[in-house]
Design a protein around this motif. Structure first.
Motif, PDB file in Angstrom:
ATOM      1  N   GLU A  69      40.808  23.006  36.526  1.00 14.24           N
ATOM      2  CA  GLU A  69      40.628  23.793  37.741  1.00 14.24           C
ATOM      3  C   GLU A  69      39.506  23.138  38.533  1.00 14.24           C
ATOM      4  OE1 GLU A  69      40.722  28.430  38.537  1.00 14.24           O
ATOM      5  OE2 GLU A  69      38.938  27.835  37.436  1.00 14.24           O
TER       6      GLU A  69
ATOM      7  N   LYS B 145      33.201  33.885  28.473  1.00 13.23           N
ATOM      8  CA  LYS B 145      32.567  35.204  28.423  1.00 13.23           C
ATOM      9  C   LYS B 145      31.091  35.014  28.089  1.00 13.23           C
ATOM     10  CE  LYS B 145      36.577  37.157  28.852  1.00 13.23           C
ATOM     11  NZ  LYS B 145      37.079  37.175  30.171  1.00 13.23           N
TER      12      LYS B 145
ATOM     13  N   LEU C   8      33.726  30.514  24.545  1.00  8.28           N
ATOM     14  CA  LEU C   8      34.825  29.892  25.245  1.00  8.28           C
ATOM     15  C   LEU C   8      35.825  29.374  24.227  1.00  8.28           C
ATOM     16  CD1 LEU C   8      33.887  26.342  26.278  1.00  8.28           C
ATOM     17  CD2 LEU C   8      32.066  27.928  25.807  1.00  8.28           C
TER      18      LEU C   8
ATOM     19  N   LYS D  90      32.857  27.727  39.825  1.00  5.90           N
ATOM     20  CA  LYS D  90      32.921  29.179  39.619  1.00  5.90           C
ATOM     21  C   LYS D  90      31.662  29.665  38.920  1.00  5.90           C
ATOM     22  CE  LYS D  90      37.275  29.656  40.874  1.00  5.90           C
ATOM     23  NZ  LYS D  90      37.794  30.531  41.853  1.00  5.90           N
TER      24      LYS D  90
ATOM     25  N   TYR E  61      38.758  24.163  31.511  1.00  2.43           N
ATOM     26  CA  TYR E  61      38.329  25.559  31.421  1.00  2.43           C
ATOM     27  C   TYR E  61      38.399  26.257  32.766  1.00  2.43           C
ATOM     28  CZ  TYR E  61      36.768  24.740  26.690  1.00  2.43           C
ATOM     29  OH  TYR E  61      36.737  24.435  25.358  1.00  2.43           O
ATOM     30  N   HIS E  62      38.735  27.536  32.714  1.00  4.43           N
ATOM     31  CA  HIS E  62      38.788  28.392  33.890  1.00  4.43           C
ATOM     32  C   HIS E  62      37.734  29.475  33.739  1.00  4.43           C
ATOM     33  CE1 HIS E  62      42.805  26.902  35.316  1.00  4.43           C
ATOM     34  NE2 HIS E  62      42.765  26.427  34.089  1.00  4.43           N
ATOM     35  N   GLN E  63      37.297  30.041  34.830  1.00 10.97           N
ATOM     36  CA  GLN E  63      36.250  31.059  34.831  1.00 10.97           C
ATOM     37  C   GLN E  63      36.578  32.202  33.873  1.00 10.97           C
ATOM     38  OE1 GLN E  63      35.662  32.885  38.623  1.00 10.97           O
ATOM     39  NE2 GLN E  63      33.965  34.132  37.943  1.00 10.97           N
ATOM     40  N   GLU E  64      37.813  32.664  33.884  1.00 14.38           N
ATOM     41  CA  GLU E  64      38.187  33.803  33.045  1.00 14.38           C
ATOM     42  C   GLU E  64      38.202  33.479  31.545  1.00 14.38           C
ATOM     43  OE1 GLU E  64      41.935  31.851  34.643  1.00 14.38           O
ATOM     44  OE2 GLU E  64      40.111  32.617  35.556  1.00 14.38           O
ATOM     45  N   ASP E  65      38.159  32.190  31.177  1.00 12.97           N
ATOM     46  CA  ASP E  65      38.127  31.790  29.766  1.00 12.97           C
ATOM     47  C   ASP E  65      36.749  31.970  29.144  1.00 12.97           C
ATOM     48  OD1 ASP E  65      40.763  30.906  30.003  1.00 12.97           O
ATOM     49  OD2 ASP E  65      40.140  28.859  30.515  1.00 12.97           O
TER      50      ASP E  65
ATOM     51  N   GLU F   7      27.897  39.963  30.978  1.00 16.23           N
ATOM     52  CA  GLU F   7      28.213  41.372  30.722  1.00 16.23           C
ATOM     53  C   GLU F   7      26.990  42.141  30.290  1.00 16.23           C
ATOM     54  OE1 GLU F   7      31.331  41.202  27.827  1.00 16.23           O
ATOM     55  OE2 GLU F   7      32.677  40.239  29.229  1.00 16.23           O
TER      56      GLU F   7
ATOM     57  N   ILE G 141      29.929  32.473  36.378  1.00 17.03           N
ATOM     58  CA  ILE G 141      30.324  33.276  35.230  1.00 17.03           C
ATOM     59  C   ILE G 141      29.485  34.553  35.239  1.00 17.03           C
ATOM     60  CG2 ILE G 141      30.567  33.322  32.711  1.00 17.03           C
ATOM     61  CD1 ILE G 141      32.236  31.115  34.171  1.00 17.03           C
ATOM     62  N   THR G 142      30.125  35.709  35.069  1.00 12.04           N
ATOM     63  CA  THR G 142      29.421  36.991  35.056  1.00 12.04           C
ATOM     64  C   THR G 142      28.897  37.275  33.661  1.00 12.04           C
ATOM     65  OG1 THR G 142      30.914  37.817  36.756  1.00 12.04           O
ATOM     66  CG2 THR G 142      29.665  39.458  35.514  1.00 12.04           C
TER      67      THR G 142
END
Length: 128
Positions: free
Chosen positions: A119, A99, A111, A123, A93-97, A128, A125-126
């Motif tokens: 990776e 939410k 995810l 990282k 998994y990558h950070q952008e994957d 929202e 995770i933001t």
């Protein structure tokens, strides 16, 4: 792309105290995993989600702003402080994957079921 077996995916690193404080339901839907975590009494800015070495770590801090200088607790059940849970999700998994959103005391993390190449870096995770 590869799939991780569901019986080991999302294994909790700790299984006792954190799971009682941060109850989590995990659903599989439309090629995605969805984690719904109850974190009542916590503000969005007091939650951190970190992806590191195949683990998704959720940390929440519950603070009370009560002035206790003229009173004392007779009985207290609500947790105050920091707690966290670690879920093993795999290395791909990558950070952008990932939410995340937070509304009315519930943290929702989604995810994809399929993962990419690993990776190495940790990282954040933001939400929202």
């Amino acid at each position: 792309m590869r799939y991780y077996p569901l019986n080991h995916l999302f294994d909790d690193f700790f299984t006792d105290e954190p799971s009682r404080l941060m109850k989590t339901d995990i659903h599989e839907k439309d090629g995605m995993y969805e984690l719904n975590m109850a974190i009542p009494g916590v503000k969005k800015e007091d939650i951190q989600i970190e992806l590191s070495d195949g683990y998704l770590k959720v940390t929440a801090t519950r603070k009370t702003n009560r002035d206790d200088s003229n009173s004392r607790y007779v009985h207290k059940e609500r947790y105050e402080g920091t707690c966290s849970r670690n879920f093993y999700i795999g290395d791909g998994y990558h950070q952008e994957d990932i939410k995340a959103s937070f509304d009315n005391g519930e943290l929702k993390i989604t995810l994809p079921k399929e993962v990419k190449e690993p990776e190495a870096k940790s990282k954040m995770i933001t939400i929202e």
